[in-house]
Design a protein around this motif. Structure first.
Motif, PDB file in Angstrom:
ATOM      1  N   ALA A   1      20.300  15.682   1.028  1.00 62.61           N
ATOM      2  CA  ALA A   1      19.370  14.688   0.507  1.00 62.61           C
ATOM      3  C   ALA A   1      18.534  15.290  -0.608  1.00 62.61           C
ATOM      4  CB  ALA A   1      18.457  14.165   1.614  1.00 62.61           C
ATOM      5  N   THR A   2      18.407  14.539  -1.681  1.00 55.83           N
ATOM      6  CA  THR A   2      17.520  14.900  -2.778  1.00 55.83           C
ATOM      7  C   THR A   2      16.435  13.829  -2.838  1.00 55.83           C
ATOM      8  OG1 THR A   2      19.372  15.836  -4.016  1.00 55.83           O
ATOM      9  CG2 THR A   2      17.357  15.402  -5.246  1.00 55.83           C
ATOM     10  N   THR A   3      15.219  14.227  -2.568  1.00 57.77           N
ATOM     11  CA  THR A   3      14.136  13.245  -2.525  1.00 57.77           C
ATOM     12  C   THR A   3      12.914  13.775  -3.264  1.00 57.77           C
ATOM     13  OG1 THR A   3      13.309  14.115  -0.423  1.00 57.77           O
ATOM     14  CG2 THR A   3      14.849  12.275  -0.321  1.00 57.77           C
ATOM     15  N   GLN A   4      12.140  12.844  -3.748  1.00 61.95           N
ATOM     16  CA  GLN A   4      10.834  13.135  -4.339  1.00 61.95           C
ATOM     17  C   GLN A   4       9.911  12.048  -3.794  1.00 61.95           C
ATOM     18  OE1 GLN A   4       9.990  12.628  -8.699  1.00 61.95           O
ATOM     19  NE2 GLN A   4       9.964  14.857  -8.641  1.00 61.95           N
ATOM     20  N   VAL A   5       8.977  12.453  -2.961  1.00 56.29           N
ATOM     21  CA  VAL A   5       8.204  11.454  -2.218  1.00 56.29           C
ATOM     22  C   VAL A   5       7.148  10.771  -3.078  1.00 56.29           C
ATOM     23  CG1 VAL A   5       8.585  12.543   0.005  1.00 56.29           C
ATOM     24  CG2 VAL A   5       6.602  13.213  -1.369  1.00 56.29           C
ATOM     25  N   GLY A   6       6.736  11.392  -4.196  1.00 50.49           N
ATOM     26  CA  GLY A   6       5.742  10.785  -5.051  1.00 50.49           C
ATOM     27  C   GLY A   6       4.344  10.920  -4.488  1.00 50.49           C
ATOM     28  N   GLY A   7       3.349  10.924  -5.367  1.00 48.45           N
ATOM     29  CA  GLY A   7       1.966  11.013  -4.908  1.00 48.45           C
ATOM     30  C   GLY A   7       1.560  12.412  -4.474  1.00 48.45           C
ATOM     31  N   ASN A   8       0.373  12.520  -3.972  1.00 50.71           N
ATOM     32  CA  ASN A   8      -0.204  13.810  -3.586  1.00 50.71           C
ATOM     33  C   ASN A   8       0.086  14.064  -2.108  1.00 50.71           C
ATOM     34  OD1 ASN A   8      -1.624  16.186  -3.479  1.00 50.71           O
ATOM     35  ND2 ASN A   8      -3.638  15.210  -3.387  1.00 50.71           N
TER      36      ASN A   8
ATOM     37  N   ALA B   1       0.814  -1.217   0.000  1.00 50.30           N
ATOM     38  CA  ALA B   1       0.000   0.000   0.000  1.00 50.30           C
ATOM     39  C   ALA B   1       0.848   1.269   0.000  1.00 50.30           C
ATOM     40  CB  ALA B   1      -0.939  -0.001   1.214  1.00 50.30           C
ATOM     41  N   ALA B   2       2.137   1.138   0.303  1.00 50.26           N
ATOM     42  CA  ALA B   2       3.015   2.307   0.389  1.00 50.26           C
ATOM     43  C   ALA B   2       3.474   2.758  -0.997  1.00 50.26           C
ATOM     44  CB  ALA B   2       4.228   1.976   1.256  1.00 50.26           C
ATOM     45  N   VAL B   3       3.894   4.012  -1.084  1.00 50.77           N
ATOM     46  CA  VAL B   3       4.422   4.587  -2.331  1.00 50.77           C
ATOM     47  C   VAL B   3       5.943   4.482  -2.315  1.00 50.77           C
ATOM     48  CG1 VAL B   3       4.643   6.684  -3.715  1.00 50.77           C
ATOM     49  CG2 VAL B   3       2.478   6.180  -2.548  1.00 50.77           C
TER      50      VAL B   3
END
Length: 212
Positions: free
Chosen positions: A201-208, A175-177
């Motif tokens: 840190a370079t992150t893109q968590v994804g989703g809304n 269920a996690a992104v």
């Protein structure tokens, strides 16, 4: 006593020495660090922690968060502390080391439990120590980078099914992104008798989800 005070003052780095250390680091590092302005250097020397949003890729690429601080503690002790396998960043994040390759490369699975209504996030990353940087800087600079393993959830799922990570189930994992971008590094540099500590840190968590 006066001699000791003078010696201490002479051992403190100045802005030119810090900038030179950063330039030397960038010549052999896996990830380069941003160039600091004179105002940022003075802020650092005043004992403050620099927080920088580094947008190297412009508005279309994920932004990088950089934290820099000058410490009077020796580099080796700080390095051991930041790589402690028992260290937990926060209670909502759980991590599991999946593989370890001598001398110091590993893969780690991370799961971030977010409050409703947001979906949880998870990732699988490769981490290692940059030995080439240490050699090129005569052991004055160390770097511990990580980068995302694409499609890593499939590799990790059997370990979760076996209950290797307490409190995390395969259902939660499904269920996690999976974070689409996740990379960064710990870095430390000896500058005179001080240690420059960097975390980015370079992150893109994804989703809304809100950017904050």
């Amino acid at each position: 006593m006066i001699y000791g005070l003078i010696s201490t003052l002479l051992a403190a780095p100045n802005s030119q020495e810090i900038q030179a250390a950063l330039e030397s680091f960038n010549r052999s590092s896996y990830y380069t660090l941003p160039t600091l302005s004179n105002a940022q250097l003075q802020d650092l020397l005043a004992g403050n922690t620099l927080s920088i949003i580094d947008q190297q890729g412009g508005t279309t690429e994920p932004r990088r968060a950089v934290g820099i601080r000058l410490s009077d503690q020796p580099k080796d002790k700080l390095w051991i502390a930041c790589q402690d396998a028992h260290f937990s960043q926060q209670s909502s994040t759980k991590e599991l080391r999946i593989n370890f390759t001598e001398p110091d490369s590993a893969t780690w699975y991370g799961f971030l439990d977010l409050p409703w209504p947001f979906s949880d996030r998870h990732w699988y990353v490769r981490v290692w120590n940059n030995h080439q940087l240490a050699i090129q800087t005569n052991n004055l600079a160390w770097e511990h980078p990580w980068e995302l393993i694409e499609g890593g959830a499939e590799t990790v799922q059997p370990y979760i099914a076996e209950g290797k990570l307490s409190g995390i189930t395969v259902k939660m994992m499904d269920a996690a992104v999976y974070t689409p971008v996740n990379k960064g590094a710990w870095a430390m540099m000896t500058v005179e008798d001080s240690t420059l500590i960097i975390y980015h840190a370079t992150t893109q968590v994804g989703g809304n989800i809100p950017e904050e």
